[in-house]
Every structure is written in structure tokens, then in C-alpha cells.
Design a protein around this motif. Sequence first.
Motif, PDB file in Angstrom:
ATOM      1  N   SER A  21       0.743  -1.217  -0.078  1.00  0.00           N
ATOM      2  CA  SER A  21       0.005   0.025   0.014  1.00  0.00           C
ATOM      3  C   SER A  21       0.952   1.207   0.096  1.00  0.00           C
ATOM      4  N   PRO A  22       0.547   2.392  -0.762  1.00  0.00           N
ATOM      5  CA  PRO A  22       1.311   3.451  -0.747  1.00  0.00           C
ATOM      6  C   PRO A  22       1.489   4.202   0.665  1.00  0.00           C
ATOM      7  N   ARG A  23       0.388   3.743   1.474  1.00  0.00           N
ATOM      8  CA  ARG A  23       0.600   4.439   2.964  1.00  0.00           C
ATOM      9  C   ARG A  23       0.660   3.486   3.973  1.00  0.00           C
ATOM     10  N   ASN A  24       1.220   3.489   5.055  1.00  0.00           N
ATOM     11  CA  ASN A  24       1.559   2.346   6.005  1.00  0.00           C
ATOM     12  C   ASN A  24       0.655   2.428   7.145  1.00  0.00           C
ATOM     13  N   TYR A  25      -0.493   2.730   7.153  1.00  0.00           N
ATOM     14  CA  TYR A  25      -1.617   2.949   7.995  1.00  0.00           C
ATOM     15  C   TYR A  25      -2.955   2.977   7.340  1.00  0.00           C
ATOM     16  N   PHE A  26      -3.865   2.480   8.183  1.00  0.00           N
ATOM     17  CA  PHE A  26      -5.489   2.767   7.924  1.00  0.00           C
ATOM     18  C   PHE A  26      -5.730   3.927   8.625  1.00  0.00           C
ATOM     19  N   VAL A  27      -6.793   4.551   7.875  1.00  0.00           N
ATOM     20  CA  VAL A  27      -7.486   5.513   8.548  1.00  0.00           C
ATOM     21  C   VAL A  27      -9.042   5.415   8.644  1.00  0.00           C
ATOM     22  N   PHE A  28      -9.423   5.804   9.826  1.00  0.00           N
ATOM     23  CA  PHE A  28     -10.661   5.473  10.286  1.00  0.00           C
ATOM     24  C   PHE A  28     -11.499   6.755   9.729  1.00  0.00           C
ATOM     25  N   THR A  29     -11.977   6.738   8.375  1.00  0.00           N
ATOM     26  CA  THR A  29     -12.562   7.734   7.537  1.00  0.00           C
ATOM     27  C   THR A  29     -13.578   8.459   8.208  1.00  0.00           C
ATOM     28  N   PRO A  30     -14.607   7.836   8.972  1.00  0.00           N
ATOM     29  CA  PRO A  30     -15.628   8.669   9.371  1.00  0.00           C
ATOM     30  C   PRO A  30     -15.240   9.644  10.312  1.00  0.00           C
ATOM     31  N   LEU A  31     -14.272   9.479  10.820  1.00  0.00           N
ATOM     32  CA  LEU A  31     -13.765  10.752  12.018  1.00  0.00           C
ATOM     33  C   LEU A  31     -12.686  11.532  11.416  1.00  0.00           C
ATOM     34  N   LEU A  32     -12.380  11.512   9.846  1.00  0.00           N
ATOM     35  CA  LEU A  32     -11.299  12.344   9.250  1.00  0.00           C
ATOM     36  C   LEU A  32     -11.816  13.765   9.444  1.00  0.00           C
ATOM     37  N   ALA A  33     -12.819  14.019   9.093  1.00  0.00           N
ATOM     38  CA  ALA A  33     -13.569  15.470   8.984  1.00  0.00           C
ATOM     39  C   ALA A  33     -12.933  16.229  10.562  1.00  0.00           C
ATOM     40  N   SER A  34     -13.334  15.325  11.674  1.00  0.00           N
ATOM     41  CA  SER A  34     -13.013  15.703  12.945  1.00  0.00           C
ATOM     42  C   SER A  34     -11.461  16.376  13.181  1.00  0.00           C
ATOM     43  N   THR A  35     -10.423  15.436  12.314  1.00  0.00           N
ATOM     44  CA  THR A  35      -9.363  15.782  12.621  1.00  0.00           C
ATOM     45  C   THR A  35      -8.848  17.062  11.835  1.00  0.00           C
ATOM     46  N   ALA A  36      -9.714  17.141  10.828  1.00  0.00           N
ATOM     47  CA  ALA A  36      -9.066  18.318   9.832  1.00  0.00           C
ATOM     48  C   ALA A  36      -9.541  19.683  10.843  1.00  0.00           C
ATOM     49  N   VAL A  37     -10.196  19.705  11.707  1.00  0.00           N
ATOM     50  CA  VAL A  37     -10.340  20.930  12.516  1.00  0.00           C
ATOM     51  C   VAL A  37      -9.742  20.635  13.923  1.00  0.00           C
ATOM     52  N   GLY A  38      -9.291  19.616  14.288  1.00  0.00           N
ATOM     53  CA  GLY A  38      -8.861  19.588  15.597  1.00  0.00           C
ATOM     54  C   GLY A  38      -9.755  19.150  16.689  1.00  0.00           C
ATOM     55  N   THR A  39     -10.963  18.726  16.430  1.00  0.00           N
ATOM     56  CA  THR A  39     -11.476  17.931  17.528  1.00  0.00           C
ATOM     57  C   THR A  39     -11.196  16.763  17.860  1.00  0.00           C
TER      58      THR A  39
ATOM     59  N   ASP B 169      -7.448  11.693   3.003  1.00  0.00           N
ATOM     60  CA  ASP B 169      -6.261  10.835   3.775  1.00  0.00           C
ATOM     61  C   ASP B 169      -5.804  11.931   4.818  1.00  0.00           C
ATOM     62  N   ILE B 170      -5.071  11.655   5.790  1.00  0.00           N
ATOM     63  CA  ILE B 170      -4.639  12.311   6.944  1.00  0.00           C
ATOM     64  C   ILE B 170      -3.949  13.424   6.364  1.00  0.00           C
ATOM     65  N   LYS B 171      -3.250  13.564   5.168  1.00  0.00           N
ATOM     66  CA  LYS B 171      -2.348  14.574   4.787  1.00  0.00           C
ATOM     67  C   LYS B 171      -3.417  15.749   4.062  1.00  0.00           C
ATOM     68  N   ASP B 172      -4.602  15.187   3.659  1.00  0.00           N
ATOM     69  CA  ASP B 172      -5.628  16.156   3.316  1.00  0.00           C
ATOM     70  C   ASP B 172      -5.929  16.942   4.602  1.00  0.00           C
ATOM     71  N   ALA B 173      -6.372  16.238   5.561  1.00  0.00           N
ATOM     72  CA  ALA B 173      -6.759  16.644   7.025  1.00  0.00           C
ATOM     73  C   ALA B 173      -5.693  17.699   7.557  1.00  0.00           C
TER      74      ALA B 173
END
Lengths: 470, 470
Positions: free
Chosen positions: B77-95, B175-179
Motif C-alpha cells: 500500500s502507498p501508505r503504511n497505515y489505515f485511516v478511520f475515515t468517518p472521523l477524518l473530518a473531525s481531525t481536519a479541524v482539531g476536534t 487521507d490524513i495529509k488532506d486533513a
Amino acid sequence: MQHFSAFTRIRLPSLIIKRSLSTRPIEVTQRSFANASNRTRTLAKSHGRIVVLGSGWAGFKLMRDLNKEHYDVTVISPRNYFVFTPLLASTAVGTLEFRCITEPVRGYSKDVDYHQALCNSVDLENQLIHCTSNLDDNKGEKFTVDYDKLVIAVGEYSNTFNTPGVKEYGIFLKDIKDAQRIRARVLECFEFAAQPGVTDEEKANKLHFAVVGGGPTGVEFSAELYDFITEDLSRLYPQLMEYTRMTVYDVSPSILGSFDQKLSNYATQKFERNGIQIKPGSHVLEVKKDVISIKEEGEVPYGMLVWSTGLMPNPIVESMMTAAKDPRTRRILTDKKLRVLDSKTMEPLKNIYALGDCATIKDYNLPATAQVASQKAIYLGNELNAALKSNSHVDKGFSFENRGSMAYIGSWQAVVDMRPVHEKATEGGHMAWMFWRSAYLSMSVSARNKMLIPMYWCLTWVFGRDISRF
Amino acid sequence: MQHFSAFTRIRLPSLIIKRSLSTRPIEVTQRSFANASNRTRTLAKSHGRIVVLGSGWAGFKLMRDLNKEHYDVTVISPRNYFVFTPLLASTAVGTLEFRCITEPVRGYSKDVDYHQALCNSVDLENQLIHCTSNLDDNKGEKFTVDYDKLVIAVGEYSNTFNTPGVKEYGIFLKDIKDAQRIRARVLECFEFAAQPGVTDEEKANKLHFAVVGGGPTGVEFSAELYDFITEDLSRLYPQLMEYTRMTVYDVSPSILGSFDQKLSNYATQKFERNGIQIKPGSHVLEVKKDVISIKEEGEVPYGMLVWSTGLMPNPIVESMMTAAKDPRTRRILTDKKLRVLDSKTMEPLKNIYALGDCATIKDYNLPATAQVASQKAIYLGNELNAALKSNSHVDKGFSFENRGSMAYIGSWQAVVDMRPVHEKATEGGHMAWMFWRSAYLSMSVSARNKMLIPMYWCLTWVFGRDISRF
């Protein structure tokens, strides 16, 4: 589960929704969040504006201490947060999360104005400073800010001693961005070495982690990296451990040279027992991509190079011709009241102070440490606040109270040198480590971080460090 | 404080030092951490190697479920981790913090081999896949991996519908980088608007936050951004609230179109009450730096644009000519046992499976959601593990059990559409929000994150979100 039509009846207690906005219907055409805040700020206060340049140990502490009811406080700094530097090395390997050790300048008080910018020059006559924005969208945009009192606490830059290639290929350890780069880089090196078709030699080269500088920063980073490798990466990349090496290079004859000799020896022995090579008396001639050139041993391949050899003046300090400078360190010279001295007359200039790593007191030379910066900020904050009162306060000038120094040396051990407090108070080992952690936890700033830091210490102990690389 | 000479007598209980290395003296000349791990891996297991392409909902879940005592499991995989996508938007603002929602692939099991790379092509005849490393140091380096069974779970890319400028100036939320980019960008916009000399028009332009796409991702991100602005930024930048606007653009006539009509209306009303503009039936013609061009209203300035309009095939899927594709979505067609179908014969190919967003079952079209991907992974894991046993297991093929859908809509409210479970089970408001949070917390993967997520929810509630920008 309630049926949809019932939703209007469901309301959580007001406690829970205290932070949300009023939910009464408002015009649909409303286009802004104008109602989201009704606070206003009064910009003209009785005792004028204090501009603080910098948001490090000196600037951030001073900003917090100043009486903001009477002073307008403006902070100008290229980064909008303070970094708790003693724990920066911990974040570089994931023992702590980055945001455990930052404090936003704006977060501290709504009465502090902040501009993300670099200061270019100071116009002493008109009491103005000229700034350049360092925001991506606004880069190079210039503006001026007037001051009644100016405090210079811009810190210093990492010193490369003009060694070619350090800026391009080495990583400093001064800011969160450096720690982020290090964390990503270590994981990159291991992922590289784990890929198919990589030769044993390539593995050994990529997994050589070089640290230049055996002072507290270099030693603490080496210790944290050692923990990361032996506690976490050894579990995840067991087949790569035989290729993994760490080396600490220093020009001086020993590491932690500023510490008690016994502690320095203790740290050296600990590192050697752990398999971390120490190369004292090493002169780095040049850093190239993947190779470091050392006078004593020629070219040595590396995967990551962390450079931590000391400090050099900030360009703004260099350009301030009116201010007297220390001939050796080129730091701004101040009197004991931290007032900047005129380079011609050696008399204090009006309304301009300097403290932190960028300044030193004439004939009272102190090391460029967080401890000195912090104590100077407390002193200056007290004096400026006392000046607001009419009673005759006597300013005796700054005097430093040395509380000793500490360094983490890996595997839950530290060295603590408190000889300035008590001549026999030196300690190395696990007890020192517990003291090290307690001391830094008590010094961390916000309640939020005082909760986060021990929590991450526990999480790291139980679950290990996260190796997701982004 | 113990005196230094006493350090050898001080030892913490063994519990505390359980993770540190042996401290017995070893040769000083030792140059590696070879002793840090004595684990070895046996690479040849009885039932051969399963290669999983991708570390998303399908790939990561399957990797965890496979019987690693009998299968060699390799994840590419191009990234070495899994992202729990339903909460990605929360990380994008620091919740939430970014690392609350990631799970490292290597962290899960030492029996899983992992390579950080992209798959270029599959050689079905020789059962080989050709990969290209995407590590910075090794970029473009090619290698091959052989497989006994191959599972394609590479996901899809964000679809720009060939709209010019989206990739250059818009930000996706995959992805995390987007957030990370979003979090830095929002703060940049506010710092910009707070600088001296910025006109009111510039402020209003920079503080216009545009979201293109009114599906669950776009709506949840808008809701999180709304919370960030009204709960935190309004306190820190009160003077900028009157310039701050949010707009959600969508081509379709309403937001959350896949939800029950009542819930879609509820979310729309909630957004309008909150001052978030919804512009249904909007066609984006082009995205330029700072300006979005919309067919219905011309050029609209923006400070940040988040693009979330759906998915398009991954290049590796496009290039797989042997595999049958769905004519409309161009996803890989599989049978109900998730075996990839031959594009000529429409018969299942040997030892090759596809699931997740990149695949769809012939004549059994399901939405490209985490829920479908996850259930398919559970199904395939069970079947592959069952095949290890000699008893006659009957594979009835995959069938999807729809558990409904949820979306956060801001200010501690959510919409939950569980009609597939019970025809009346729809809910909007605070109760739905509590359900939303509980459901996602229970779905989060590791014990570490199950602790971190509620802790950050509490911290955010008490202290607000951190605005340090790095």
C-alpha cells in the motif's frame, strides 16, 4: 431510538450544549458568522503598547505575565505558538504527540494581539517596527507596527559553523516542524530498508542515524531515538536490528560537557552499553546527501543526520547597528535591567529591552538556556507591571538563580546536575529520570498539556509509539 | 535527592523497566542493535502467500482477519497505515488529533509483511505483481512480489469530473495529509485576515470557506468547520466573525440526497439556521487560485475550497484489461464470492479477488462505502480461513446487511438513517449525535484509539481546539 418526528422534543441539558450557538430561527439569507461573537476589544489602553518580538521561552512568558488591563500587548512572531522545547526530542519519535508541547499565542488571552510575521528593522526614533508577513498567501507583504515599549526576544538560529550541506541535508531540532521531519524520516529509513531488493550495505547505510552535537539536545534526542528503536522498531522490524546503528559526533572531548564530570561519564558509559557510538573530537567537514564527511575518519554514510551544535544570531539582531553586541557571541548587550545598550555610548536606549537567547547582560554572561530566558521574562514582567503603580518600587536589576540542569539519557534514566542548589546534588539513573519527568511536567504551561503529557507517557508505555507515517 | 555515587543501588521494580534492554555490560565496539530483537520470521507457510493491495477498510480488515499461522500475508500500500475515515473530518479541524484515527499496518501483527509501494501491473499467468516504491528515497524503484492469492482493495481516487484546477487549488478529504492541509489552511486564512493592512474585501474573500459536494463527507466536514469557527475561532478572532462565511455547493437539488427526505430537510434547515449557505444545482466550471467559477453565479472568491464530489477509478484498476469492469462506474466486476471476472469469458479468474471501493459484484450493485468494504472483508477472510479446514464448508456468497447511515451536522447534532434496519428508524438531533459518537467509537479499531478518541472529545469540550499552526 426515537422516531424522527420526535426530534424537537429531545433536548440535552444546557450544560452539554453550552458551547453551541443559539438555535432560534434566523434569516436564511444571513451570510456570515457575525453573531458568533459579540466581544470587542479596546485598543487604546492607558499605558501604551508593548510589542514583544518572539514567542519562545522569553516572549511567551512575558506576554502571559504583563498586565493586559493597562498595557496593549502585541506579539509578533513567525510562528503562532510556543514550544516547550525540553520535550521536543520526545515528540520527534512519538513518545509524546506534537500538540502536547505547544501553546498557541492567541489561545492564552483574547487581550493579546498577534501578527504572524518576521521583524525586519526597528526605527528607534519614531518607535516603529517594520515587519514582513511569513504567511504563505501574504509572503513578503510588509507592514509597520508602532510601539511604546519594545521587547526583543527573537531567539537564535541553529549554528552550522558554515559547514556546507548542513541546511540542505541535516535536520535541526528547534521547532515542531523539525520534530515532524525527524519522525517521518526515521520511519522512511526503516521502510526503505524493509523493501525487497535492498542490499545489506544499503540497509546498513540507511539505518545509520548520526547526531552531531553532544550537548543536552543531541544527547536527549539520541536517548529518545534509542528508546524508539529498541522498544518499538525492534518489534516491528526485527530483521533490521542488526543493520541499525547510532553515532553521536562532537568536537569536544566528551558529551554533556557542561554537566558534572561524573554525570558526563555516566551518560557516556550508558550510551556505550546501549550500543550508541560516541565519537568525541570529531570535526565535520561537509554534509552531503546520504554521506557525512569527517576529518578524522573520512566519508561515513548515514540515513538521517540531526544537527545540534549550538546557536548563532538571528539576522534581525545582526542588522541592529544601534544596539551594542557581545563581541564573542554577537548577542545584544543589555544592562541588568535588560535595557538594550547603545553601541556608541553604551548607555541604555529608551523603551527597548532584549532577553532570551538573543541577548546577554554586559559583564554578567549567562548561558543561552530556557531557564535564563524564563527568569528574565519573569523579572521584566514584574518590573513593567510595577512601573504601573505609583509607589516607589526599587528595581535591583536581574539576578539569575541557577536551578541546575537535567538530561534524559534513555531507557528510563536521566542525569540531574543540581550543584548550583546543593554541592552534592548530582544524580544519574532511574530516580533522576523520575525527577526529570516530574520537573518538566510541572513546568509545562497549560492545564490541557498537563493532562495530555502524562496521558501520552502512559499510552506510550502500554501501547508503544505509533509508526503511521504521514 | 540521592547522591550520585548511590545510583547503582537504585533500581525500579522490574515492571517499570520491562521494556528496556538488558543493562549488563557488553562490548563497547558493538555497532548495531542486533541484540534488540531475537525474533525471526518463517517466510514459507503451508498455504502460501496472500498479497493484499491496499490498507483501507477492505484491505486492513482482511489483513487482520486472515489466519496468519497458515497464510503468509503481505500488504502492499502507498501508505503504511489505515485511516478511520468517518472521523477524518473531525481531525481536519482539531476536534480529534490525527493519530487518534490511524492504525499502522505493521503495528497490527509481526506476522504481516508490508511494502510501501504502488502496484503497477499484475501478471496473472506467473502470479506476480509489479510494484513501484513510493518512498522519497526510493521513488520509482521497481520490484516484483509473487502471490498464491491476490486481493485487490486499492480503493478509488477523488473524482474531479475533469474540472480544471481542482487538483491544484482544491483540497480533497481522503487521507490524513488532506486533513493536515485543511487544518493549516483554515488557520492561515484567519491569520491572513488578522494582519494589518488587509482590506475588508480581502478579509471577506479569504474567510469564505467553500465546500463542493453535499454528500456525507462534505456535510460532515462543513459541520466540523462550523463548530471550529463558532466554538473556537469566534473566541480568538472575534473581530473577524462578520467576514466569515461558509457555502456548500452541490449539483443535485439537495444535500444528503442518499438519506431519508426528512433527514435531508432537517440537515438543510439546520445548516441554514446556522448561517451556512447551501447552493443546490450549482455547476462548478473551474477552480482557480482564490476564485471558483460557477455556472449559475459567475466567479466567487474563496479562502479554502474542499472538494468532495465522489470517486473515480484508480489507475491500476483502469490498466487491468483482463478484469471485467462495470460499464458505468468502471469498477472491477466480481462474482458473489468476490472473485474477479474475466473480461472476455465473464468467468472467475483464478486466485484473484477484489473488494472495497474499487470493486462491485455483478448484478448486485452496492454503494462504495466503508460499511460494504468492511463486510466484504469479513466475508472473504472467513472464506479464505475456512478453506484451510478439510471439512466441507459451503460458501453461499457475499450478502450485504445494510445497517443504515449517519452524518454529523454540527453543534452536537447528527442525522441517523436506519431504515434498512427498521422502517421508522430515522432520527435527527442531539440523540442522533450521541448515537453517532457511540457507534463510531465502538467501531474504532485499537484499544489505544478507543481510549484516545473519547479523551480528545472531552479535552476539546473543556479546552477547545488547538490553533497552533505547523
